[in-house]
Design a protein around this motif. Sequence first.
Motif, short mmCIF file in Angstrom:
data_model
loop_
_atom_site.label_atom_id
_atom_site.label_comp_id
_atom_site.label_asym_id
_atom_site.label_seq_id
_atom_site.Cartn_x
_atom_site.Cartn_y
_atom_site.Cartn_z
N THR A 145 82.73 40.46 25.68
CA THR A 145 83.49 41.11 26.75
C THR A 145 83.51 40.30 28.04
OG1 THR A 145 81.54 42.37 27.45
CG2 THR A 145 82.99 43.40 25.83
N SER A 146 83.00 39.09 28.02
CA SER A 146 82.87 38.32 29.25
C SER A 146 83.76 37.08 29.21
CB SER A 146 81.41 37.89 29.46
OG SER A 146 81.29 37.03 30.57
N VAL A 147 84.69 37.00 30.18
CA VAL A 147 85.53 35.81 30.31
C VAL A 147 84.69 34.59 30.72
CG1 VAL A 147 87.43 34.76 31.61
CG2 VAL A 147 87.65 37.09 30.72
N PRO A 148 83.85 34.69 31.76
CA PRO A 148 82.97 33.54 32.07
C PRO A 148 82.03 33.20 30.92
CG PRO A 148 83.04 35.06 33.92
CD PRO A 148 83.69 35.76 32.77
N GLY A 149 81.61 34.23 30.17
CA GLY A 149 80.72 34.00 29.04
C GLY A 149 81.36 33.13 27.97
N ALA A 150 82.69 33.25 27.80
CA ALA A 150 83.38 32.40 26.82
C ALA A 150 83.29 30.95 27.22
CB ALA A 150 84.85 32.84 26.70
N ILE A 151 83.38 30.67 28.52
CA ILE A 151 83.27 29.29 28.99
C ILE A 151 81.85 28.78 28.84
CG2 ILE A 151 83.54 27.77 30.98
CD1 ILE A 151 86.16 28.74 29.86
N VAL A 152 80.88 29.57 29.29
CA VAL A 152 79.48 29.14 29.20
C VAL A 152 79.07 28.97 27.74
CG1 VAL A 152 77.10 29.77 29.70
CG2 VAL A 152 78.89 30.20 31.40
N GLY A 153 79.48 29.90 26.88
CA GLY A 153 79.17 29.78 25.46
C GLY A 153 79.76 28.52 24.85
N GLY A 154 80.99 28.20 25.25
CA GLY A 154 81.61 26.97 24.76
C GLY A 154 80.86 25.74 25.21
N LEU A 155 80.43 25.73 26.47
CA LEU A 155 79.67 24.59 26.99
C LEU A 155 78.36 24.41 26.23
CD1 LEU A 155 80.18 25.08 30.83
CD2 LEU A 155 81.33 23.44 29.35
N ILE A 156 77.67 25.52 25.96
CA ILE A 156 76.39 25.45 25.25
C ILE A 156 76.60 24.93 23.83
CG2 ILE A 156 74.50 26.82 24.29
CD1 ILE A 156 74.75 28.64 26.75
N VAL A 157 77.62 25.47 23.15
CA VAL A 157 77.89 25.04 21.78
C VAL A 157 78.31 23.58 21.73
CG1 VAL A 157 79.48 25.32 19.84
CG2 VAL A 157 78.42 27.33 20.89
N GLY A 158 79.25 23.20 22.61
CA GLY A 158 79.74 21.83 22.60
C GLY A 158 78.66 20.81 22.88
N ALA A 159 77.89 21.05 23.95
CA ALA A 159 76.82 20.12 24.30
C ALA A 159 75.72 20.11 23.25
CB ALA A 159 76.24 20.48 25.67
N GLY A 160 75.34 21.29 22.77
CA GLY A 160 74.25 21.38 21.80
C GLY A 160 74.56 20.66 20.50
N GLU A 161 75.77 20.88 19.96
CA GLU A 161 76.08 20.27 18.67
C GLU A 161 76.24 18.75 18.77
OE1 GLU A 161 79.54 22.24 17.26
OE2 GLU A 161 80.94 21.00 18.41
N LYS A 162 76.77 18.25 19.90
CA LYS A 162 76.92 16.80 20.05
C LYS A 162 75.56 16.12 20.21
CE LYS A 162 81.41 16.51 19.93
NZ LYS A 162 82.10 15.83 18.81
N ILE A 163 74.71 16.72 21.04
CA ILE A 163 73.38 16.14 21.23
C ILE A 163 72.58 16.18 19.93
CG2 ILE A 163 71.16 16.48 22.39
CD1 ILE A 163 72.74 17.41 24.85
N ALA A 164 72.66 17.30 19.20
CA ALA A 164 71.94 17.41 17.93
C ALA A 164 72.46 16.40 16.92
CB ALA A 164 72.08 18.83 17.39
N GLU A 165 73.79 16.22 16.87
CA GLU A 165 74.37 15.29 15.90
C GLU A 165 73.94 13.86 16.17
OE1 GLU A 165 76.63 13.97 12.67
OE2 GLU A 165 76.13 16.02 13.26
N VAL A 166 73.94 13.46 17.44
CA VAL A 166 73.65 12.07 17.79
C VAL A 166 72.15 11.76 17.71
CG1 VAL A 166 73.72 10.35 19.65
CG2 VAL A 166 75.71 11.80 19.19
N PHE A 167 71.32 12.67 18.22
CA PHE A 167 69.90 12.36 18.35
C PHE A 167 69.03 12.92 17.23
CE2 PHE A 167 71.61 12.09 22.71
CZ PHE A 167 71.22 10.81 23.02
N LEU A 168 69.47 14.02 16.59
CA LEU A 168 68.71 14.56 15.47
C LEU A 168 69.28 14.15 14.13
CD1 LEU A 168 67.97 18.23 16.64
CD2 LEU A 168 66.47 16.23 16.77
N GLY A 169 70.60 13.88 14.11
CA GLY A 169 71.25 13.53 12.86
C GLY A 169 70.60 12.39 12.10
N PRO A 170 70.26 11.29 12.76
CA PRO A 170 69.64 10.17 12.01
C PRO A 170 68.31 10.53 11.36
CG PRO A 170 70.47 9.43 14.14
CD PRO A 170 70.56 10.91 14.15
N HIS A 171 67.66 11.59 11.84
CA HIS A 171 66.33 11.94 11.32
C HIS A 171 66.39 13.02 10.24
CE1 HIS A 171 64.59 9.58 14.57
NE2 HIS A 171 65.35 10.24 15.43
N ILE A 172 67.35 13.94 10.33
CA ILE A 172 67.40 15.06 9.37
C ILE A 172 68.69 15.09 8.57
CG2 ILE A 172 65.88 16.46 10.81
CD1 ILE A 172 68.26 18.05 11.72
#
Length: 306
Positions: free
Chosen positions: A246-273
């Motif tokens: 129900t939150s318009v700002p929450g959609a933006i913050v959620g997108g930022l968290i998902v986008g940053a989290g998955e890219k960082i995990a892919e680049v820095f954790l991907g080679p290990h797991i």
Amino acid sequence: MGQFLEVLIGGLLSGVLYSLVALGFVLIFKASGVFNFAQGAMVLLAGLALVRSLDFLVTKGFPLWAAITIGIGFAAVIMAITAWLIERFVIGPLVNQDGLTLFMSTIGATFILEGAAQMIFGSDAYPLRLFPTDAWFLFENLFPGGILVNKLDVWGGLIAGILVAGLAIFFQRTKTGRALRAVADDHLAAQSVGIPISWIWFVVWFVAGLVALVAATVWGTKLGVQFSITFLALKALPVLIIGGFTSVPGAIVGGLIVGAGEKIAEVFLGPHIGGGIEYWFAYVLALAVLLVRPQGLFGERIIERI
């Protein structure tokens, strides 16, 4: 440090593009309590209407600026017609039904919209170039080679910021926006005080259609306008769970968290797991948020008195 900043900035900007799709879900849910599974199909329909009208107008000799203006107007009319049809034949007859019934109706609308869009406008992959797709190299004096920033992602961030500001004003400052929130709280009570539910639902579906059109311009430039755009609905789901339905700002913050989290995990954790982390990381993160705060980070806490 330079690599981390580049990955972080790229992830944040990619997350904003997810938020453009999630905003359509938030609008429908905030105003009617319906989870609109058809939002991805609406993005596809808007994108096909836009790109096919652009192709037609350009081949007829229209200047590019005129073709873009007319094409966007045509696509907006298509979304208005779609909103009216959905309200008239799908949502309207189901007023006051339970949420599961309304959700299932949007699944049916998804397949109808997908089929109709491809039957009318074609099923090929169509390139769309409304925004620049090259990149900047920033801070070359600070980091070797600089930091790569995609211009399309920056455009997406600017558009998302404007949308959030406009929607916040719409919901908080306008009579129609307050009526939308009243309808979401209780359909029967809203009807009893004279709020025309059919008109309110048409407005919110039309606004969600316009948001879908904006998302189609960005994602169509990024991926091309093609059937796979409909699967953006699945990518937006963890964004909604994290930010709150129900939150318009929450959609933006959620997108930022998902986008940053998955890219960082892919680049820095991907080679290990192992690779492919960006395909499932967002859902694991959404599950973790559900365990701690089921309504999302910005969702409204529901208090029931017995």
